[in-house]
Design a protein around this motif. Structure first.
Motif, PDB file in Angstrom:
ATOM      1  N   UNK A  98       0.847  -1.190   0.000  1.00  0.00           N
ATOM      2  CA  UNK A  98       0.000   0.000   0.000  1.00  0.00           C
ATOM      3  C   UNK A  98       0.885   1.243   0.000  1.00  0.00           C
ATOM      4  N   UNK A  99       0.290   2.366  -0.362  1.00  0.00           N
ATOM      5  CA  UNK A  99       0.999   3.634  -0.230  1.00  0.00           C
ATOM      6  C   UNK A  99       1.038   4.000   1.253  1.00  0.00           C
ATOM      7  N   UNK A 100       2.137   4.556   1.670  1.00  0.00           N
ATOM      8  CA  UNK A 100       2.350   4.891   3.074  1.00  0.00           C
ATOM      9  C   UNK A 100       2.163   6.386   3.283  1.00  0.00           C
ATOM     10  N   UNK A 101       1.713   6.763   4.474  1.00  0.00           N
ATOM     11  CA  UNK A 101       1.524   8.160   4.834  1.00  0.00           C
ATOM     12  C   UNK A 101       2.397   8.456   6.052  1.00  0.00           C
ATOM     13  N   UNK A 102       3.050   9.616   6.030  1.00  0.00           N
ATOM     14  CA  UNK A 102       3.935  10.041   7.113  1.00  0.00           C
ATOM     15  C   UNK A 102       3.406  11.333   7.726  1.00  0.00           C
TER      16      UNK A 102
END
Length: 105
Positions: free
Chosen positions: A73-77
């Protein structure tokens, strides 16, 4: 020091992180950066991949916590400006900090 940038092609944020690492590490021949393409959910599970992009510093993900899911999945920071697809250069500097970047070697 070994830095690994893990990513999958479906998420463009890895390219931003790649550029930020290049900016941060410009001229640092003592730090090796490799890129690791994660192609399947099985690979993600086997590698403990926390999403794209993931940065490993000597094998450790400095941005992961117990709530960071493993998967393709795309990661969020969390960044000072809000949520983003990549840590800031300053956050990367702090995660990688030590003699290699501060010049205290």
């Amino acid at each position: 020091m070994e830095i690994t940038l893990q990513y999958f092609d479906g998420c463009p944020s890895w390219e931003v992180l790649d550029r930020r690492l290049a900016e941060l590490l410009d001229g640092r021949s003592d730090i090796r950066v490799t890129r690791q393409l994660v192609e399947t959910a099985e690979d993600a599970e086997r590698l403990g991949f926390h999403g794209s992009p993931t940065v490993l510093v000597d094998g450790v993900d400095p941005f992961a916590d117990e709530h960071t899911p493993v998967g393709l999945a795309c990661r969020v920071f969390r960044t000072p400006a809000g949520l983003g697809g990549s840590p800031t250069v300053e956050q990367l500097r702090e995660a990688i900090s030590g003699p290699a970047l501060t010049g205290d070697a």
